[in-house]
Design a protein around this motif. Structure first.
Motif, PDB file in Angstrom:
ATOM      1  N   UNK A  29      42.734  43.128  36.301  1.00  0.00           N
ATOM      2  CA  UNK A  29      42.470  41.966  37.207  1.00  0.00           C
ATOM      3  C   UNK A  29      43.575  41.813  38.422  1.00  0.00           C
ATOM      4  N   UNK A  30      44.753  41.776  38.060  1.00  0.00           N
ATOM      5  CA  UNK A  30      45.968  41.473  38.693  1.00  0.00           C
ATOM      6  C   UNK A  30      46.349  42.650  39.795  1.00  0.00           C
ATOM      7  N   UNK A  31      46.053  43.599  39.792  1.00  0.00           N
ATOM      8  CA  UNK A  31      46.625  44.863  40.351  1.00  0.00           C
ATOM      9  C   UNK A  31      45.613  45.557  40.924  1.00  0.00           C
ATOM     10  N   UNK A  32      44.314  45.659  40.219  1.00  0.00           N
ATOM     11  CA  UNK A  32      43.124  46.636  40.575  1.00  0.00           C
ATOM     12  C   UNK A  32      43.308  47.927  40.225  1.00  0.00           C
ATOM     13  N   UNK A  33      44.472  48.209  39.419  1.00  0.00           N
ATOM     14  CA  UNK A  33      44.859  49.624  38.770  1.00  0.00           C
ATOM     15  C   UNK A  33      43.807  49.666  37.784  1.00  0.00           C
ATOM     16  N   UNK A  34      43.152  51.112  37.753  1.00  0.00           N
ATOM     17  CA  UNK A  34      42.585  51.595  36.417  1.00  0.00           C
ATOM     18  C   UNK A  34      43.447  52.262  35.543  1.00  0.00           C
ATOM     19  N   UNK A  35      43.334  51.728  34.473  1.00  0.00           N
ATOM     20  CA  UNK A  35      43.994  52.432  33.151  1.00  0.00           C
ATOM     21  C   UNK A  35      43.225  52.861  32.165  1.00  0.00           C
ATOM     22  N   UNK A  36      43.528  54.069  31.873  1.00  0.00           N
ATOM     23  CA  UNK A  36      42.933  54.767  30.546  1.00  0.00           C
ATOM     24  C   UNK A  36      43.006  54.004  29.184  1.00  0.00           C
ATOM     25  N   UNK A  37      42.075  53.746  28.431  1.00  0.00           N
ATOM     26  CA  UNK A  37      41.935  53.328  27.266  1.00  0.00           C
ATOM     27  C   UNK A  37      41.341  54.085  26.230  1.00  0.00           C
ATOM     28  N   UNK A  38      41.569  54.137  24.741  1.00  0.00           N
ATOM     29  CA  UNK A  38      41.217  54.890  23.870  1.00  0.00           C
ATOM     30  C   UNK A  38      40.903  54.046  22.622  1.00  0.00           C
TER      31      UNK A  38
END
Length: 92
Positions: A29-38
């Motif tokens: 939400x705060x940065x718009x960065x896309x992070x991988x999750x597993x």
């Protein structure tokens, strides 16, 4: 990386051949960065396990992995709200 809890929406998820194993991406939400999750980083709860779907809200910690930042110790925001309501009801 910060120990701060972040929130975001699932952008994409896919189940792997091994049933119950999946991965995906969450947009912070705060940065718009896309992070991988597993699936292996799912923070267990009292709720039945489920695979995140596009748009689901997650709460997570950001950790630095070998291929960049990842969402770790993640859980569903709605599960946190349910747990909070149960705790409030039991302690009242």
């Amino acid at each position: 990386m910060s120990d701060e809890t972040k929130h975001g929406a699932v952008k994409f998820s896919r189940e792997l051949a091994k049933k119950g194993t999946f991965y995906g991406y969450v947009t912070v939400d705060s940065s718009g960065e896309n992070l991988f999750f597993y699936s292996g980083d799912y923070k267990s709860s009292d709720m039945p396990p489920r695979m995140p779907e596009k748009g689901d809200r997650l709460s997570f910690k950001v950790v630095r992995g070998p291929k960049g930042s990842n969402a770790s110790q993640w859980t569903f925001v709605d599960e946190l709200l349910i747990k909070e309501q149960l705790y409030t009801t039991r302690s009242a």
